[in-house]
Write an enzyme that holds these catalytic residues in place. Structure first.
Site, PDB file in Angstrom:
ATOM      1  N   LYS A 195       3.043   8.977   0.204  1.00  0.00           N
ATOM      2  CA  LYS A 195       2.968   7.806   1.081  1.00  0.00           C
ATOM      3  C   LYS A 195       3.392   6.573   0.289  1.00  0.00           C
ATOM      4  O   LYS A 195       2.788   6.227  -0.719  1.00  0.00           O
ATOM      5  CB  LYS A 195       1.539   7.621   1.597  1.00  0.00           C
ATOM      6  N   ASP A 200       0.664  -3.102   3.398  1.00  0.00           N
ATOM      7  CA  ASP A 200      -0.011  -2.691   4.628  1.00  0.00           C
ATOM      8  C   ASP A 200      -0.893  -3.815   5.144  1.00  0.00           C
ATOM      9  O   ASP A 200      -1.994  -4.036   4.653  1.00  0.00           O
ATOM     10  CB  ASP A 200      -0.854  -1.440   4.375  1.00  0.00           C
ATOM     11  N   LYS A 207      -5.870  -6.008   9.228  1.00  0.00           N
ATOM     12  CA  LYS A 207      -6.955  -5.967   8.260  1.00  0.00           C
ATOM     13  C   LYS A 207      -7.515  -7.364   8.028  1.00  0.00           C
ATOM     14  O   LYS A 207      -6.802  -8.363   8.117  1.00  0.00           O
ATOM     15  CB  LYS A 207      -6.446  -5.431   6.913  1.00  0.00           C
ATOM     16  N   ASP A 218      -0.684   0.235  -1.621  1.00  0.00           N
ATOM     17  CA  ASP A 218      -0.742   1.319  -0.634  1.00  0.00           C
ATOM     18  C   ASP A 218       0.411   2.307  -0.787  1.00  0.00           C
ATOM     19  O   ASP A 218       0.530   3.249  -0.010  1.00  0.00           O
ATOM     20  CB  ASP A 218      -0.762   0.740   0.783  1.00  0.00           C
ATOM     21  N   ASP A 277      -3.404   0.610  11.911  1.00  0.00           N
ATOM     22  CA  ASP A 277      -3.805   0.635  10.509  1.00  0.00           C
ATOM     23  C   ASP A 277      -4.035   2.059  10.005  1.00  0.00           C
ATOM     24  O   ASP A 277      -4.399   2.259   8.852  1.00  0.00           O
ATOM     25  CB  ASP A 277      -5.068  -0.203  10.296  1.00  0.00           C
ATOM     26  N   GLU A 279      -1.553   4.125   9.643  1.00  0.00           N
ATOM     27  CA  GLU A 279      -0.103   4.341   9.623  1.00  0.00           C
ATOM     28  C   GLU A 279       0.340   5.360   8.585  1.00  0.00           C
ATOM     29  O   GLU A 279       1.398   5.967   8.714  1.00  0.00           O
ATOM     30  CB  GLU A 279       0.620   3.008   9.384  1.00  0.00           C
ATOM     31  N   ARG A 281      -0.673   8.325   7.777  1.00  0.00           N
ATOM     32  CA  ARG A 281      -0.498   9.697   8.272  1.00  0.00           C
ATOM     33  C   ARG A 281       0.731   9.818   9.161  1.00  0.00           C
ATOM     34  O   ARG A 281       1.337  10.890   9.242  1.00  0.00           O
ATOM     35  CB  ARG A 281      -1.766  10.129   9.017  1.00  0.00           C
TER      36      ARG A 281
END
Length: 427
Positions: A195, A200, A207, A218, A277, A279, A281
């Site tokens: 990933k 993010d 967030k 991230d 949020d 995202e 996956r």
């Protein structure tokens, strides 16, 4: 640069005047670390952090007892994002010095890349840095393809395109092939999927500041598997391995994805977005589909995926999920050999069904009725692994990054996990 402070090792306790809990003492000759045989590597790392805290920026590891692992433990605690530090290393045999040099080159690359500001490290830059690192250690044994922007949509990478389309910086898929055999038809031994969310914001499920301020990190999963492949190559990896990095920003704009959107993947799965949020996956799913198509013996994905894993394990362990007990055991054995912290968390068949949607096959987040967030996230990913019950490991990288310093680590990236995955690849 000032004269180096000598750092020596001793198996004798410190003078009583330093206190019964003293792990180091100072004299005219330098600093002595007092090993007790219980957790010598941890003691060295904690002492190095304290030495850095004293403002000592030039040290010489001197005397008997130093080996590659102890030198590395010192450096892990001594290194920090700000300032310059110099270490004069002790004499090591050629094999140990090469091992130490490779750790310094590759794991420092991982830490520095994760620590880089998002303004400097977008999806394209992350992919190119990964190519440069692996090409540096593998030479002409590497080929790669970078797919970005609208080409992703046209080729069916709908998760990655959907998440990344809200940013002016195009989403990117890196597909890298390390093939030391020279045979284009050689079977693929393993696929690594990372990933690579370079920032993010949470998207429209935005967030709070306290949860967004570390989100340059991230992409820690992508950096970790990149470093792992590079490090395995330096340790003599002689099998074909493919690397897939799913790189994007998750931002808010007029073109950003929204709650209620439905993503259709190349394997036919339809996913309703109920939390922008969640995202990570969504982008990993594309990489896992590609990995499955290679028919490898082993798929390993790594991602800073859930807050739930951090709630369970803090920043001290990476969370491991798998349906394959034997493979999970092999990774945990590798972690033990490399002195890196991993902990297996539950993943069962029922977790795969705990993401219900009224409009699609899957929801991208669990409901309040199914609060095991790290396990349901792993369950979600399993829908994109063709043979999820065998040969697949999911690592939720809860130990990748620390927002604040602790006794063993400075603030920032740790590099943990690189050696474990490399060990498994070369076992």
């Amino acid at each position: 640069m000032t004269e180096a402070m000598k750092i020596t090792l001793s198996t004798q306790p410190a003078d009583a005047r330093w206190g019964e809990k003293a792990t180091y003492s100072i004299n005219n000759d330098g600093i002595t670390l007092h090993l007790n045989g219980a957790d010598d590597l941890g003691l060295i790392q904690r002492a190095a952090r304290k030495i850095d805290g004293l403002g000592i920026k030039h040290v010489q590891l001197s005397g008997e007892g130093w080996d590659a692992d102890r030198c590395w433990a010192f450096w892990q605690g001594y290194k920090a994002p700000k300032g310059t530090r110099k270490v004069e290393w002790p004499d090591l045999d050629d094999a140990q010095r090469q091992e130490l040099d490779n750790r310094l080159m590759i794991i420092d690359w991982v830490r520095d890349t994760i620590n880089a500001p998002a303004e400097e490290l977008g999806p394209s830059q992350l992919a190119q840095r990964a190519v440069d690192l692996i090409s540096n250690v593998a030479g002409d044994r590497v080929t790669y393809r970078i797919t970005k922007g609208e080409d992703l949509r046209e080729q069916g990478y709908m998760g990655l395109h959907t998440v990344g389309r809200g940013s002016e910086r195009s989403p990117v898929l890196l597909a890298l092939d390390y093939n030391p055999t020279g045979d284009k038809e050689a079977p693929v031994y393993a696929c690594l999927v990372g990933k690579g969310i370079t920032f993010d914001s949470g998207g429209y499920s935005i967030k709070q500041t306290a949860f967004m301020d570390s989100m340059k990190s991230d992409m820690g999963g992508a950096a970790t598997v990149t470093g792992a492949l590079a490090f395995a190559i330096t340790r003599g990896l002689n099998k074909r391995v493919k690397l897939f990095l799913c790189c994007a920003d998750n931002l808010i704009s007029g073109n950003a994805f929204k709650l209620g959107d439905i993503i259709t993947y190349r394997n036919g799965k339809k996913v309703e977005v109920m939390n922008t949020d969640a995202e990570g996956r969504l982008v990993l799913a594309d990489g896992l589909i590609d990995a499955s198509a290679q028919k490898p013996e082993m798929i390993i994905d790594a991602a800073t995926l859930t807050g739930a894993a951090k709630t369970a394990l803090g920043n001290d362990y990476h969370a491991l999920f798998s349906f394959d007990d034997a493979l999970a055991g092999r990774l945990l054995a590798s972690a033990s050999q490399e002195n890196e912290p991993f902990w297996r968390l539950p993943l069962a068949e029922f977790h795969r069904s705990q993401l219900p949607s009224n409009f699609a096959e899957l929801n991208n987040t669990g409901s309040a009725a199914y609060p095991a967030g790290a396990s349901t996230a792993a369950g979600f990913l399993s829908h994109f692994v063709e043979n999820y019950q065998q040969g697949w490991l999911h690592i939720d990288c809860s130990a990748t990054y620390r927002k604040a310093p602790v006794e063993q680590w400075s603030a920032g990236a740790t590099g943990l996990g690189v050696r474990t995955i490399a060990n498994l690849l070369t076992a």
